[in-house]
Design a protein around this motif. Structure first.
Motif, PDB file in Angstrom:
ATOM      1  N   GLN A 129      18.797  -1.284  54.740  1.00 25.60           N
ATOM      2  CA  GLN A 129      18.808  -0.021  55.635  1.00 25.60           C
ATOM      3  C   GLN A 129      18.007  -0.341  56.920  1.00 25.60           C
ATOM      4  OE1 GLN A 129      18.247   4.094  54.576  1.00 25.60           O
ATOM      5  NE2 GLN A 129      16.548   4.341  56.064  1.00 25.60           N
ATOM      6  N   CYS A 187      15.591  -0.045  59.493  1.00 28.13           N
ATOM      7  CA  CYS A 187      14.506   0.935  59.678  1.00 28.13           C
ATOM      8  C   CYS A 187      14.190   1.160  60.979  1.00 28.13           C
ATOM      9  CB  CYS A 187      13.349   0.192  58.681  1.00 28.13           C
ATOM     10  SG  CYS A 187      13.739   0.116  57.009  1.00 28.13           S
ATOM     11  N   TYR A 209      15.337   0.515  52.694  1.00 26.04           N
ATOM     12  CA  TYR A 209      14.915   1.929  52.133  1.00 26.04           C
ATOM     13  C   TYR A 209      14.378   1.610  50.533  1.00 26.04           C
ATOM     14  CZ  TYR A 209      15.014   6.415  49.910  1.00 26.04           C
ATOM     15  OH  TYR A 209      14.525   7.705  49.292  1.00 26.04           O
ATOM     16  N   SER A 248       8.171   3.654  61.338  1.00 26.22           N
ATOM     17  CA  SER A 248       9.202   4.204  60.788  1.00 26.22           C
ATOM     18  C   SER A 248       8.672   5.289  59.856  1.00 26.22           C
ATOM     19  CB  SER A 248       9.863   3.108  59.493  1.00 26.22           C
ATOM     20  OG  SER A 248       8.631   2.529  58.755  1.00 26.22           O
ATOM     21  N   ILE A 294       9.608  -1.186  58.736  1.00 26.99           N
ATOM     22  CA  ILE A 294      10.455  -2.104  60.126  1.00 26.99           C
ATOM     23  C   ILE A 294       9.946  -3.555  59.920  1.00 26.99           C
ATOM     24  CG2 ILE A 294      10.258   0.001  61.600  1.00 26.99           C
ATOM     25  CD1 ILE A 294       7.901  -1.001  62.776  1.00 26.99           C
ATOM     26  N   ASN A 337      13.195  -3.740  56.267  1.00 25.86           N
ATOM     27  CA  ASN A 337      14.577  -3.228  56.268  1.00 25.86           C
ATOM     28  C   ASN A 337      15.280  -2.774  55.063  1.00 25.86           C
ATOM     29  OD1 ASN A 337      14.953  -2.940  59.372  1.00 25.86           O
ATOM     30  ND2 ASN A 337      14.994  -5.188  59.365  1.00 25.86           N
ATOM     31  N   HIS A 353       9.842   4.792  51.491  1.00 31.28           N
ATOM     32  CA  HIS A 353       9.508   4.272  52.728  1.00 31.28           C
ATOM     33  C   HIS A 353      10.714   3.294  53.306  1.00 31.28           C
ATOM     34  CE1 HIS A 353       8.183   0.672  51.284  1.00 31.28           C
ATOM     35  NE2 HIS A 353       7.270   1.194  50.657  1.00 31.28           N
ATOM     36  N   CYS A 354      10.712   2.976  54.423  1.00 33.31           N
ATOM     37  CA  CYS A 354      11.579   1.999  54.971  1.00 33.31           C
ATOM     38  C   CYS A 354      10.854   1.165  55.827  1.00 33.31           C
ATOM     39  CB  CYS A 354      12.859   2.528  55.696  1.00 33.31           C
ATOM     40  SG  CYS A 354      14.075   1.536  56.149  1.00 33.31           S
TER      41      CYS A 354
END
Length: 459
Positions: free
Chosen positions: A456, A458, A441, A255, A244, A439, A241-242
């Motif tokens: 990353q 997100c 991954y 996300s 937000i 933010n 997951h990522c």
């Protein structure tokens, strides 16, 4: 993990019961927002919630494409997904939780929730699963092996009408009661179908049909390491997951949570991701076996290598200490001796700013620094070094909250010295919360027994 109550058990017994592709789900953040105009109360609540959650976790689960589902930020702590159970499918909302394993949801039209009238939420509008409307819904019996997933191998002692010689026992598995860091839930175990539209359907999925909860307005999707967890029942090879960035509200931004069942990936690593192996807790406490342990080697604050004693970094023979990663905790928790070392490292390098004691008292966070009137602010970086060389360099917004009153506060929590009794507590010493994972991954590689991450955006 679960505690019993005779009156609640009686209530539960009396209430009636009338080649897959990757799965991607939307993941939304959840956090109680006491008042949109009072961020200090919001931070105070999240700090208290994170500490309560830590107390719970420390007390005594050919190429197949993944399933993607939206992951949303909610208004009462964590990130949520929507899943479909039953025949025909019924949609329920659940909080993603890597610190527990049972998947449960509000169930039946008689569902009750005490203390669930949170701002930005109306429990009366929370989707509830109706077993009598599903042709695939079955009550789990005492002799069903899945009953033992939740109650342990000594379940026969609780199934008084089912001895080892009884071949046609119809007694139901006992009601479950689960205590979380904040709140609890209780109900009956069911066998149901988990449906991922246009991808796959998983039959005979063990779920909790909760009839009564306290301070748990939505269900829980347990992603822990035990047999009853969603990853174990779905035969996932990994999930990722990522998260937000939080806005501490119910903004409709999500996300993705990706559930991957590809058994042919082998040792393939995701590009740009740093990995560290999962640890096995050497203790005998089954509760701790549910958690994802990591080997944290060191903590760096600016130019200071924080000297954390090794006894806090690795779980001991008694199962205590060590570091876990938990999507259900908001702020990262550290045992008081570890926290004090980290806090003092920040205070030493930010001594040019005065301590905002009033804000500390209002938020429950510390240290808080008064930066009002400053044209520029210098804040030390925070880095977690893990076994295998994986280095999590946190963005500033992941470990400091910037308040409109001209104050910044460290978003890591701990017991006070008085609450901790001046001594080390049981369970994990460090719990990496979801606020610090924003933010990034994040990948739980179950097939290769490792945890991966990379920065990353997100959104």
């Amino acid at each position: 993990m679960a505690s019993s109550s005779s009156s609640l058990l009686l209530l539960l017994l009396l209430l009636p019961f009338t080649a897959p592709s990757p799965i991607k789900l939307s993941l939304t953040p959840t956090t109680i927002h006491p008042s949109p105009s009072d961020p200090l109360k919001t931070l105070n609540h999240l700090a208290s919630l994170s500490i309560s959650r830590a107390h719970h976790l420390k007390s005594s689960k050919s190429k197949i494409p993944p399933i993607n589902t939206p992951l949303y930020s909610r208004s009462y702590g964590g990130y949520s997904i929507s899943l479909n159970f039953g025949t025909p499918p019924q949609t329920v909302n659940l909080i993603l939780d890597t610190g527990s394993s049972l998947v449960w949801f509000p169930c039946t039209s008689n569902y009750l929730c005490s203390g669930c009238n949170f701002p930005n939420s109306d429990v009366s509008n929370t989707p509830k699963f109706i077993p009598k409307s599903s042709s695939s819904s079955k009550v789990i019996g005492c002799q069903n092996p899945k009953c033992a997933w939740v109650f342990g191998s000594n379940i026969e002692s609780q199934c008084h009408n089912c001895d080892s010689r009884s071949q046609n026992c119809t007694q139901a598995c006992p009601p479950y009661i689960i205590q979380y860091g904040l709140g609890s839930t209780a109900g009956r175990l069911l066998s149901e179908s988990l449906d991922f539209p246009n991808v796959t359907t998983i039959p005979n999925f063990l779920v909790g049909c909760s009839l009564f909860s306290t301070r748990q307005p939505e269900g829980i999707a347990g992603f822990g390491r035990s047999s009853e967890s969603l990853p174990r029942q779905s035969s996932l090879k990994k999930f990722s997951h990522c998260l937000i960035s939080r806005r501490f509200d119910d903004t409709p931004v999500s996300s993705e949570l990706v559930l991957d069942r590809d058994s042919n990936s082998g040792d393939t690593k995701t590009k740009g991701v740093s990995y560290t192996p999962f640890l096995t807790n050497p203790g005998t406490n089954l509760v701790f076996q549910d958690y994802y342990y990591l080997m944290l080697r060191k903590i760096i604050v600016g130019d200071i290598d924080v000297k954390v004693p090794y006894s806090f970094l690795a779980p001991g023979a008694d199962g205590n200490s060590g570091t876990i990663v938990d999507s259900g905790s908001t702020f990262t928790f550290m045992e008081e001796p570890v926290f004090e070392l980290v806090a003092k490292a920040f205070e030493k390098q930010m001594r040019n700013y005065s301590i905002a004691i009033d804000v500390q008292n209002q938020t429950g966070l510390r240290p808080c620094f008064d930066i009002s009137g400053e044209k520029s602010v210098i804040v030390p970086e925070l880095i977690f070094h893990f076994k295998g060389g994986a280095k999590m360099e946190l963005p500033l917004s992941n470990y400091f909250a910037f308040l409109d009153v001209g104050v910044v506060c460290l978003t890591i929590v701990s017991n006070t010295p008085a609450a901790a009794g001046g001594s080390r507590g049981g369970g994990p010493a460090i719990i990496l919360g979801n606020f610090q994972q924003q933010n990034f991954y994040v990948e739980y590689d179950l097939e290769n027994n490792r945890f991966g991450f990379k920065k990353q955006n997100c959104a």
